[in-house]
Design a protein around this motif. Sequence first.
Motif, PDB file in Angstrom:
ATOM      1  N   ALA A 361       0.817  -1.217   0.000  1.00 18.38           N
ATOM      2  CA  ALA A 361       0.000   0.000   0.000  1.00 18.38           C
ATOM      3  C   ALA A 361       0.850   1.267   0.000  1.00 18.38           C
ATOM      4  O   ALA A 361       0.346   2.355  -0.321  1.00 18.38           O
ATOM      5  N   LYS A 362       2.118   1.149   0.347  1.00 15.78           N
ATOM      6  CA  LYS A 362       2.991   2.315   0.364  1.00 15.78           C
ATOM      7  C   LYS A 362       3.457   2.716  -1.031  1.00 15.78           C
ATOM      8  O   LYS A 362       4.087   3.763  -1.199  1.00 15.78           O
ATOM      9  N   LEU A 363       3.163   1.898  -2.025  1.00 12.25           N
ATOM     10  CA  LEU A 363       3.501   2.231  -3.408  1.00 12.25           C
ATOM     11  C   LEU A 363       2.406   3.122  -3.975  1.00 12.25           C
ATOM     12  O   LEU A 363       1.343   2.644  -4.374  1.00 12.25           O
ATOM     13  N   THR A 364       2.655   4.410  -4.024  1.00 16.17           N
ATOM     14  CA  THR A 364       1.633   5.365  -4.481  1.00 16.17           C
ATOM     15  C   THR A 364       1.612   5.511  -5.999  1.00 16.17           C
ATOM     16  O   THR A 364       0.573   5.803  -6.574  1.00 16.17           O
ATOM     17  N   ASP A 365       2.753   5.318  -6.655  1.00 12.54           N
ATOM     18  CA  ASP A 365       2.800   5.396  -8.116  1.00 12.54           C
ATOM     19  C   ASP A 365       2.178   4.123  -8.688  1.00 12.54           C
ATOM     20  O   ASP A 365       2.630   3.020  -8.389  1.00 12.54           O
ATOM     21  N   PRO A 366       1.138   4.239  -9.514  1.00 12.47           N
ATOM     22  CA  PRO A 366       0.468   3.029 -10.018  1.00 12.47           C
ATOM     23  C   PRO A 366       1.386   2.132 -10.841  1.00 12.47           C
ATOM     24  O   PRO A 366       1.151   0.923 -10.920  1.00 12.47           O
ATOM     25  N   ARG A 367       2.424   2.698 -11.434  1.00 11.74           N
ATOM     26  CA  ARG A 367       3.350   1.864 -12.207  1.00 11.74           C
ATOM     27  C   ARG A 367       4.077   0.890 -11.293  1.00 11.74           C
ATOM     28  O   ARG A 367       4.134  -0.321 -11.563  1.00 11.74           O
ATOM     29  N   TRP A 368       4.638   1.388 -10.188  1.00 13.39           N
ATOM     30  CA  TRP A 368       5.380   0.517  -9.272  1.00 13.39           C
ATOM     31  C   TRP A 368       4.423  -0.395  -8.508  1.00 13.39           C
ATOM     32  O   TRP A 368       4.783  -1.534  -8.176  1.00 13.39           O
ATOM     33  N   ARG A 369       3.205   0.096  -8.225  1.00 14.64           N
ATOM     34  CA  ARG A 369       2.242  -0.721  -7.488  1.00 14.64           C
ATOM     35  C   ARG A 369       1.859  -1.963  -8.292  1.00 14.64           C
ATOM     36  O   ARG A 369       1.451  -2.981  -7.729  1.00 14.64           O
ATOM     37  N   LEU A 370       1.986  -1.889  -9.619  1.00 17.31           N
ATOM     38  CA  LEU A 370       1.739  -3.057 -10.459  1.00 17.31           C
ATOM     39  C   LEU A 370       3.033  -3.811 -10.761  1.00 17.31           C
ATOM     40  O   LEU A 370       3.061  -5.044 -10.705  1.00 17.31           O
ATOM     41  N   LEU A 371       4.105  -3.084 -11.065  1.00 17.36           N
ATOM     42  CA  LEU A 371       5.327  -3.727 -11.542  1.00 17.36           C
ATOM     43  C   LEU A 371       5.942  -4.663 -10.513  1.00 17.36           C
ATOM     44  O   LEU A 371       6.290  -5.810 -10.835  1.00 17.36           O
ATOM     45  N   PHE A 372       6.089  -4.224  -9.278  1.00 16.45           N
ATOM     46  CA  PHE A 372       6.775  -5.054  -8.287  1.00 16.45           C
ATOM     47  C   PHE A 372       6.032  -6.363  -8.010  1.00 16.45           C
ATOM     48  O   PHE A 372       6.638  -7.439  -8.040  1.00 16.45           O
ATOM     49  N   PRO A 373       4.712  -6.339  -7.731  1.00 15.20           N
ATOM     50  CA  PRO A 373       4.010  -7.619  -7.565  1.00 15.20           C
ATOM     51  C   PRO A 373       4.030  -8.471  -8.837  1.00 15.20           C
ATOM     52  O   PRO A 373       4.064  -9.705  -8.755  1.00 15.20           O
ATOM     53  N   LEU A 374       4.017  -7.833 -10.009  1.00 18.79           N
ATOM     54  CA  LEU A 374       4.073  -8.588 -11.264  1.00 18.79           C
ATOM     55  C   LEU A 374       5.381  -9.360 -11.375  1.00 18.79           C
ATOM     56  O   LEU A 374       5.399 -10.536 -11.757  1.00 18.79           O
ATOM     57  N   LEU A 375       6.489  -8.720 -11.025  1.00 14.91           N
ATOM     58  CA  LEU A 375       7.788  -9.405 -11.057  1.00 14.91           C
ATOM     59  C   LEU A 375       7.822 -10.558 -10.062  1.00 14.91           C
ATOM     60  O   LEU A 375       8.388 -11.622 -10.341  1.00 14.91           O
ATOM     61  N   MET A 376       7.226 -10.354  -8.881  1.00 11.25           N
ATOM     62  CA  MET A 376       7.206 -11.411  -7.871  1.00 11.25           C
ATOM     63  C   MET A 376       6.372 -12.608  -8.331  1.00 11.25           C
ATOM     64  O   MET A 376       6.743 -13.762  -8.108  1.00 11.25           O
ATOM     65  N   GLU A 377       5.245 -12.342  -8.974  1.00  9.57           N
ATOM     66  CA  GLU A 377       4.323 -13.425  -9.341  1.00  9.57           C
ATOM     67  C   GLU A 377       4.770 -14.175 -10.584  1.00  9.57           C
ATOM     68  O   GLU A 377       4.585 -15.389 -10.682  1.00  9.57           O
ATOM     69  N   THR A 378       5.347 -13.484 -11.571  1.00  8.06           N
ATOM     70  CA  THR A 378       5.653 -14.113 -12.854  1.00  8.06           C
ATOM     71  C   THR A 378       7.121 -14.442 -13.042  1.00  8.06           C
ATOM     72  O   THR A 378       7.458 -15.274 -13.884  1.00  8.06           O
ATOM     73  N   GLY A 379       8.022 -13.783 -12.303  1.00  6.78           N
ATOM     74  CA  GLY A 379       9.448 -14.015 -12.491  1.00  6.78           C
ATOM     75  C   GLY A 379       9.990 -13.447 -13.788  1.00  6.78           C
ATOM     76  O   GLY A 379      11.051 -13.871 -14.255  1.00  6.78           O
ATOM     77  N   LEU A 380       9.295 -12.490 -14.394  1.00 11.07           N
ATOM     78  CA  LEU A 380       9.775 -11.896 -15.629  1.00 11.07           C
ATOM     79  C   LEU A 380      11.105 -11.180 -15.417  1.00 11.07           C
ATOM     80  O   LEU A 380      11.368 -10.641 -14.337  1.00 11.07           O
ATOM     81  N   ARG A 381      11.930 -11.173 -16.457  1.00  8.01           N
ATOM     82  CA  ARG A 381      13.095 -10.304 -16.440  1.00  8.01           C
ATOM     83  C   ARG A 381      12.614  -8.857 -16.516  1.00  8.01           C
ATOM     84  O   ARG A 381      11.605  -8.559 -17.165  1.00  8.01           O
ATOM     85  N   LEU A 382      13.350  -7.964 -15.873  1.00  6.12           N
ATOM     86  CA  LEU A 382      12.913  -6.577 -15.781  1.00  6.12           C
ATOM     87  C   LEU A 382      12.708  -5.956 -17.148  1.00  6.12           C
ATOM     88  O   LEU A 382      11.701  -5.284 -17.397  1.00  6.12           O
TER      89      LEU A 382
END
Length: 663
Positions: A361-382
């Motif tokens: 919830a501390k991620l106020t920028d919607p880009r980071w609020r999506l990107l970080f959990p997406l990397l955790m869930e999918t394991g995509l390369r950055l």
Amino acid sequence: MTAPLRVVGPAGDAELASPLPLQDQLRELVASILIDDCRVFVTADDPVGGGPACAVAGCPRSRKGDATVCAVHHDRWVAAGKPDLDYWDDPGPCPDPESVLLGRLPLPLRREIAYGIVQARQHPNPPSLRLVSLQGAIDGLADTGIRSLLEPDEDRWPSPGRRSHGRMPKPVGTLKVGFFTFTIDELDRLRGQFGHEHEYARDVWRLRRLGVTGVPGGWRLDFRDIQQGWLRAAVKQFLRWRHDTGHSPSGMHRDLTVLTLLSSALTECAGTNARPEQFDRAVITRLLTVLTERGHPPNARRQRLSSVRRFLEIARQHDWIAGVPVGAALYSEDFPKETKLAPRGLPASVMAQLESAENLAKLTDPRWRLLFPLLMETGLRLNDALHLPQDCVIHDQQNAPYLRYLNRKMKREALVPISPEMAAAINEQAARVRTQYSAKAVLFPRQTMNPDGRHPVSSYAHRTALDTWIQQCRIVDETGAPMRVTAHQFRHTLGTRLINNDVPQEVVRKILDHTSLEMTAHYARLHDVTVRRHWERARKVDIHGNTVTIDQDSPLADAQWAKQHLARATMALPNGYCGLPLQQTCPHANACLTCPVFITTPEFLPQHREQLELTRGIIERARQRGQLRVVEMNQSTADNLLTIITSLETPSPPTGSDTDDAS
């Protein structure tokens, strides 16, 4: 320079009627926009210097910062007592458009900058600068004393900057301002010196001129440190081939770095003017020593030597290094032994902190609020995640969502299953960027110089955002020390989690889109270590309830684990493991609970309890039918089961090693 050219001018696409020198062409093309020969008007929504329009109807100026009106109307509004803008009757006429002042620039530099503005207004994806930034850069240009953008070579450009205590801006090696870079490209197009062939002929390649996107505009490949002319020509041919066959920019840069070292080794052995026939095995030997002297670890040396071996193979194949002895080659024995590195997965305690709703919830920028959990869930390369398009979510016939992305490392499209919640979050972000930018915008667009959102956020911006979030959440490791987290660790963590949860390696390979199972086995090795650690720590008992001990420091420990590991795979039992040496055959006809070499651990307690109940039922029914032999046979099994269960349920006394481990 004097050939008739098709150019984009103020009136659109038009061919010049007659061949003119470059400066005469510029004078004709900018005459309609250059006011008093020193100013260019910039209106609201102009791609160069403009911005969102002032809220006052008819005002040609752009608003400033978070304000809704331009600077002139803001001053008038404040003087009027800050009335409601919907009912404010502006007392005076609207001001003139803002202008870029070019009076300090000498000719022809003044016309060149004006031409850049002309072309930016016609370009589908122009550079975007705030007016104050553009004017400051132009003033800095005036301070350099340069008369033309084409005067110095671009890599020797002095970068416009701010004055510091009255001193001139310090020159740097690359041009930093995107508008000037854009203008130089347009001027070269105008004079017919643009395209891949022109760039390949240079000794310093500008990657943007070769169509490379997604890397900083200042990326260059500099061949000037390769002293031997014939070797420089061969390296340029090799990297041209690399680029044409889809090699990555970072890989090309790595190739050039080690091939420059190869040139230095040749210089040490035979001098700057060394001939091809002097390129012998001694040069290769010197290169091996140089890489060692520089302190490169074994895996890095292997990677660099692979570049050299590939260069020598391709150069000989295309006859780029005729005369070089055949003995100047790299063999398998020249490569250091590869070091198998453990996956850098994050501990479970760290992931629990990162995945907590409070921290997310501390991620106020919607880009980071999506990107970080997406990397955790999918394991995509950055890099793959940052280039995701808006339509990256697809569904199968059962309406299960998948993420479709381009594996930029392997140059292929890939799919990975995602949760419905993640799919909804992606679609929400896609709608947001489509409204804010355009239908062409990527899912994670950068916020500056990106009018249609086609350029993704930089890895540097992501790195800064991730570090800031980690510090804000006070993420710590098991010892309480501050934790440093990288995006690629999310990929390692996912692979390790899947393997440790007994997901088949082939499935893990598909999810991470590995080319071979060897890459996925990287995580399986860690899983094997984890399983062995649990096996060593687990309390093991035989059919009599006696504890079976294994000397972990004994030379037999590895052999015992290998036997146990093989037994799990080839002699699987529903309730334990066979401790029989693999060379022997079992004389007990699968009656493991009466077998003296049977071993079991607490993980099988549920099976033991279930089997005890079934065995007691068999005994009771056999007694009712008078089948005493059946009772006798099963009573031994029941007794052993009861002994095993009692022993496994009894806490084992602490040992010195357990105490040390617990601390």
